[in-house]
Scaffold this motif. Structure first.
Motif, PDB file in Angstrom:
ATOM      1  N   GLY B 149     -10.220 -25.431   0.180  1.00 49.63           N
ATOM      2  CA  GLY B 149     -11.567 -25.271   0.743  1.00 49.63           C
ATOM      3  C   GLY B 149     -11.509 -24.599   2.100  1.00 49.63           C
ATOM      4  O   GLY B 149     -12.260 -23.662   2.390  1.00 49.63           O
ATOM      5  N   ALA B 150     -10.585 -25.049   2.922  1.00 52.18           N
ATOM      6  CA  ALA B 150     -10.430 -24.484   4.270  1.00 52.18           C
ATOM      7  C   ALA B 150     -10.081 -23.005   4.231  1.00 52.18           C
ATOM      8  O   ALA B 150     -10.429 -22.247   5.143  1.00 52.18           O
ATOM      9  N   PHE B 151      -9.406 -22.600   3.147  1.00 51.86           N
ATOM     10  CA  PHE B 151      -8.953 -21.204   3.054  1.00 51.86           C
ATOM     11  C   PHE B 151     -10.143 -20.249   2.834  1.00 51.86           C
ATOM     12  O   PHE B 151      -9.979 -19.041   2.801  1.00 51.86           O
ATOM     13  N   ASN B 152     -11.337 -20.782   2.686  1.00 45.54           N
ATOM     14  CA  ASN B 152     -12.520 -19.921   2.616  1.00 45.54           C
ATOM     15  C   ASN B 152     -13.283 -19.886   3.930  1.00 45.54           C
ATOM     16  O   ASN B 152     -14.358 -19.305   4.012  1.00 45.54           O
ATOM     17  N   THR B 153     -12.742 -20.525   4.975  1.00 45.10           N
ATOM     18  CA  THR B 153     -13.437 -20.494   6.266  1.00 45.10           C
ATOM     19  C   THR B 153     -12.961 -19.305   7.096  1.00 45.10           C
ATOM     20  O   THR B 153     -11.799 -18.891   7.011  1.00 45.10           O
ATOM     21  N   GLY B 154     -13.860 -18.811   7.913  1.00 44.04           N
ATOM     22  CA  GLY B 154     -13.518 -17.689   8.791  1.00 44.04           C
ATOM     23  C   GLY B 154     -12.432 -18.048   9.785  1.00 44.04           C
ATOM     24  O   GLY B 154     -11.559 -17.230  10.093  1.00 44.04           O
ATOM     25  N   ALA B 155     -12.480 -19.272  10.275  1.00 45.36           N
ATOM     26  CA  ALA B 155     -11.524 -19.665  11.322  1.00 45.36           C
ATOM     27  C   ALA B 155     -10.079 -19.582  10.828  1.00 45.36           C
ATOM     28  O   ALA B 155      -9.187 -19.196  11.586  1.00 45.36           O
ATOM     29  N   VAL B 156      -9.850 -19.926   9.564  1.00 47.56           N
ATOM     30  CA  VAL B 156      -8.487 -19.847   9.028  1.00 47.56           C
ATOM     31  C   VAL B 156      -8.044 -18.379   8.950  1.00 47.56           C
ATOM     32  O   VAL B 156      -6.923 -18.027   9.330  1.00 47.56           O
ATOM     33  N   HIS B 157      -8.930 -17.521   8.490  1.00 50.44           N
ATOM     34  CA  HIS B 157      -8.570 -16.100   8.402  1.00 50.44           C
ATOM     35  C   HIS B 157      -8.362 -15.484   9.785  1.00 50.44           C
ATOM     36  O   HIS B 157      -7.436 -14.703   9.991  1.00 50.44           O
ATOM     37  N   GLU B 158      -9.206 -15.859  10.719  1.00 43.01           N
ATOM     38  CA  GLU B 158      -9.012 -15.382  12.106  1.00 43.01           C
ATOM     39  C   GLU B 158      -7.636 -15.812  12.616  1.00 43.01           C
ATOM     40  O   GLU B 158      -6.920 -15.037  13.245  1.00 43.01           O
ATOM     41  N   ALA B 159      -7.287 -17.060  12.327  1.00 43.94           N
ATOM     42  CA  ALA B 159      -6.029 -17.613  12.831  1.00 43.94           C
ATOM     43  C   ALA B 159      -4.825 -16.887  12.220  1.00 43.94           C
ATOM     44  O   ALA B 159      -3.875 -16.536  12.924  1.00 43.94           O
ATOM     45  N   ILE B 160      -4.873 -16.645  10.910  1.00 44.91           N
ATOM     46  CA  ILE B 160      -3.733 -15.990  10.246  1.00 44.91           C
ATOM     47  C   ILE B 160      -3.569 -14.566  10.756  1.00 44.91           C
ATOM     48  O   ILE B 160      -2.466 -14.115  11.070  1.00 44.91           O
ATOM     49  N   ASN B 161      -4.685 -13.874  10.871  1.00 48.41           N
ATOM     50  CA  ASN B 161      -4.603 -12.487  11.346  1.00 48.41           C
ATOM     51  C   ASN B 161      -4.065 -12.409  12.769  1.00 48.41           C
ATOM     52  O   ASN B 161      -3.223 -11.574  13.100  1.00 48.41           O
ATOM     53  N   PHE B 162      -4.558 -13.299  13.607  1.00 49.45           N
ATOM     54  CA  PHE B 162      -4.129 -13.343  15.018  1.00 49.45           C
ATOM     55  C   PHE B 162      -2.620 -13.614  15.092  1.00 49.45           C
ATOM     56  O   PHE B 162      -1.864 -12.913  15.787  1.00 49.45           O
ATOM     57  N   ALA B 163      -2.161 -14.620  14.337  1.00 52.32           N
ATOM     58  CA  ALA B 163      -0.738 -14.968  14.362  1.00 52.32           C
ATOM     59  C   ALA B 163       0.122 -13.829  13.833  1.00 52.32           C
ATOM     60  O   ALA B 163       1.225 -13.581  14.330  1.00 52.32           O
ATOM     61  N   SER B 164      -0.404 -13.129  12.825  1.00 50.35           N
ATOM     62  CA  SER B 164       0.366 -12.018  12.235  1.00 50.35           C
ATOM     63  C   SER B 164       0.577 -10.905  13.250  1.00 50.35           C
ATOM     64  O   SER B 164       1.686 -10.402  13.407  1.00 50.35           O
ATOM     65  N   VAL B 165      -0.497 -10.541  13.935  1.00 53.33           N
ATOM     66  CA  VAL B 165      -0.410  -9.405  14.843  1.00 53.33           C
ATOM     67  C   VAL B 165       0.446  -9.759  16.059  1.00 53.33           C
ATOM     68  O   VAL B 165       1.118  -8.904  16.635  1.00 53.33           O
ATOM     69  N   ARG B 166       0.486 -11.045  16.419  1.00 51.74           N
ATOM     70  CA  ARG B 166       1.285 -11.478  17.570  1.00 51.74           C
ATOM     71  C   ARG B 166       2.675 -11.982  17.164  1.00 51.74           C
ATOM     72  O   ARG B 166       3.455 -12.391  18.025  1.00 51.74           O
ATOM     73  N   LYS B 167       2.940 -12.023  15.850  1.00 54.38           N
ATOM     74  CA  LYS B 167       4.240 -12.513  15.337  1.00 54.38           C
ATOM     75  C   LYS B 167       4.572 -13.913  15.867  1.00 54.38           C
ATOM     76  O   LYS B 167       5.701 -14.196  16.294  1.00 54.38           O
TER      77      LYS B 167
END
Lengths: 326, 326
Positions: B149-167
């Motif tokens: 369920g959480a994987f459909n929230t914007g906050a989770v996607h924001e978090a993954i993208n942010f972590a990816s770009v910052r490694k």
């Protein structure tokens, strides 16, 4: 002490430079704060000086920024996170309300030493998604210090205190104050959180004003002086926790109060200050406390319309005169 | 799957933790239904292998952020079961002095920080933990559990993208029990394997059987090693089965029976036990002993907690601000 003249923008920039130099745990991030130096140029030069691990641009993702600042603070950093326009705080609000402010209380005093820097305020012809003053939202939630400096002196000294403080601090700037000038000491100084500042002494009416409204209130006070009315202007500087002692002392002297806050009228910080003042100072009051705020209307773009929204010098003068009559 | 060369003691420890978590959930359910635990209780019965597999691949120094269904996650990270039981009952001896309750508790001593009752709210905080580790150069990692369920929230996607770009060294572990509250996965997204989404962020993503504790361990271990080496975050989807409804006492009669049949067939403890017995690491007698010993541990913890005092009013007022302000 040797003084120098700087803008509000420069004052904040100096505070960031000095605190990042002083403490390697201070990091700064947000949208466009790195290479470009911030859309208002407040963070200019910091990335170049401190490198991409400590000062960096982020994706446009306010929820992630706020949550990451919170986690980073818990895990040992002292983050300064920027939400570029306060109107966008809604996206970050869940993190602020359900994580940042909750953690110290629920998790046995774990510290969350972060500074949320943002700016609000109208007068920029920014229309209604880039002009709002939503400090009341943050003010409402337990556990967050809320500061709204009005001068370069307070802005620099207070931001340094905020960065060194172990509580989460919302540091709310005003976009129209960035180019305003004021004197600050050449060397190191800080301004304590939670202490109000009497910006002008007077004996007839106390005007309690926030952020840019301090500047407007001082203009009003100057003109009212010519009409024989002596206005004391009190700037809470930190609105939470509130330095009620300084306000009460002023009210004891003047017996009349006007509260000025550039924000939607209903549920504004001004409403709460009014309530707090009457609870504490009822016996010292000669009449009702009046509020000068923006109306409960969205902020329109057209210069012709925006003026109806904006509180300022003239509306403050009017309120003071009304206050004197009652 | 014994591709890993885990020592026998570690495998037995994992088996014991599965039982500790299971027995906790069985007892918590009983205590909730007979009114000895207040509020809602989200049970992880049947989902224990996700927690145990994941935390077995972490060091004590590594941080986890859990979900609203956090009991097994926190037990797997090594929290003190007595203090946890006291927290569940809202007692002064609870790990958070009774302030957190069943879905928000945390234990700093093992870096179990902490539960999160806002679906999707914890991912960004875990990114912040990882930010601190990278800036401070500690080689720690953080792992965040979140549901389908959480994987459909914007906050989770924001978090993954942010972590990816910052490694940043963070593992996003989707504990997919196929239910977002009362709504099944296929009604919330058309994506079948949620780890496919990792591709959108340019990071590794893998789906494993979340009821196979070793499969979870293997996947998380790879992601942890990668994160420690500075190669950034990963997404892991662990498909599992919720043996109970949304929370203790919720009706389940309308839930598809095939789902629950499969869940029973895939009981993570039985699956692991069969493997350990086949390899002569565990005997049926030892298995019975561990089941009984862990039940006693949980029962004793709850009996002891039920005798403990409630927190007093001083606790209520503490840590609204965790540090001095002025």
């Amino acid at each position: 002490m040797t003084m120098k003249k700087v803008t509000y923008r420069q004052a904040i920039n100096e505070a960031l430079f000095e605190e990042m130099e002083r403490d390697p745990k201070v990091v700064l991030f947000g949208e466009d704060v790195g290479t470009y130096g911030g859309v208002f140029k407040v963070t200019d030069g910091l990335k170049k000086k401190f490198g991409n691990e400590r000062v960096f641009d982020t994706p446009i993702a306010e929820a992630a920024l706020m949550g990451a600042a919170t986690g980073a603070a818990v895990a040992g950093l002292r983050p300064v996170v920027e939400i570029m326009f306060m109107d966008w705080i809604g996206i970050a609000m869940d993190q602020l309300v359900n994580q940042t402010s909750m953690i110290p209380y629920i998790w046995e005093g774990i510290k969350v030493p972060l500074v949320l820097r943002t700016q609000g305020g109208s007068g920029s012809k920014g229309s209604c998604q880039h002009t709002k003053s939503l400090e009341a939202w943050i003010y409402h939630v337990p556990g967050i210090v809320v500061a709204m400096p009005s001068t370069p002196y307070d802005a620099k000294g207070l931001l340094k205190s905020a960065i060194r403080n172990d509580n989460p601090v919302a540091f709310i700037e005003h976009k129209m104050l960035y180019p305003t000038e004021g004197e600050i000491p050449e060397g190191e100084y800080t301004v304590p959180l939670g202490r109000a500042s009497v910006k002008r002494e007077g004996k007839d009416v106390t005007v309690v004003a926030l952020s840019k409204m301090v500047v407007e209130s001082l203009k009003a006070a100057k003109e009212l002086e010519d009409e024989g009315i002596s206005v004391e202007v009190v700037d809470p500087v930190t609105i939470k926790p509130l330095d009620m002692d300084t306000i009460a002392e002023s009210v004891k002297k003047t017996n009349r109060v006007v509260v000025v806050n550039e924000a939607f009228r209903t549920g504004a910080v001004a409403s709460d200050l009014t309530a707090q003042i009457q609870e504490r100072c009822f016996d010292d009051l000669d009449g009702p406390i009046l509020r000068v705020t923006a109306p409960d209307v969205q902020v329109p773009y057209s210069p012709a319309l925006e003026q109806f929204w904006l509180p300022g010098k003239d509306k403050i003068k009017q309120a003071v005169l009304e206050c004197m009559k009652r | 799957m014994f591709a890993t060369s885990l020592p026998e003691e570690k495998l037995i420890e994992m088996y014991r933790k599965l039982w500790l978590a299971r027995n906790h959930e069985l007892l918590a359910e009983e205590w909730k239904l007979n009114g000895r635990i207040q509020g809602s209780v989200h049970l992880a019965t049947g989902q224990e292998a996700v927690a145990v597999g994941a935390c077995s691949a972490l060091e004590v120094d590594d941080y986890i952020m859990g979900t609203h269904r956090e009991h097994a996650q926190m037990i797997a990270k090594g929290v003190n079961i007595r203090r946890m039981a006291a927290e569940m009952l809202g007692k002064a001896t609870g790990m958070n002095q009774g302030k957190a309750g069943h879905m928000l508790f945390s234990d700093k001593s093992v870096n179990a920080l902490g539960g999160c009752g806002i679906v999707g709210g914890g991912a960004a905080v875990a990114v912040g933990y990882a930010m601190a580790f990278k800036v401070l150069g500690t080689r720690q990692v953080s792992l965040v559990f979140f549901g389908d369920g959480a994987f459909n929230t914007g906050a989770v996607h924001e978090a993954i993208n942010f972590a990816s770009v910052r490694k940043y060294p963070v593992i996003f572990l989707c504990e997919n029990n196929r239910w977002g509250l009362t709504v099944m996965q296929h009604e919330q997204t058309v994506v079948e394997d949620l780890s496919d989404r990792a591709r959108c962020y340019g990071i590794p993503g893998v789906t494993v059987n979340g009821n196979d504790v070793l499969a979870v361990y293997e996947a998380v271990k790879l992601a942890v090693d990668r994160a420690r080496e500075g190669d950034g975050p990963s997404v892991i989807e662990a498909k599992t089965w919720r043996m109970r409804g949304l929370a203790a006492g919720y009706p389940m009669d309308w839930e598809p029976s095939e789902y629950h049949e499969e869940g029973r067939k895939q009981d993570p403890i039985r699956l692991f036990e069969e493997k350990l017995i086949a390899r002569n690491i565990l005997s049926e007698e030892m298995a019975k002993g561990i089941e009984e010993e862990t039940r006693r541990v949980v029962e004793e913890a709850y009996e002891e907690a039920s005798q403990a005092p409630y927190p007093d009013e001083a606790v209520f007022w503490e840590n609204v601000f965790a540090a001095p302000i002025g």
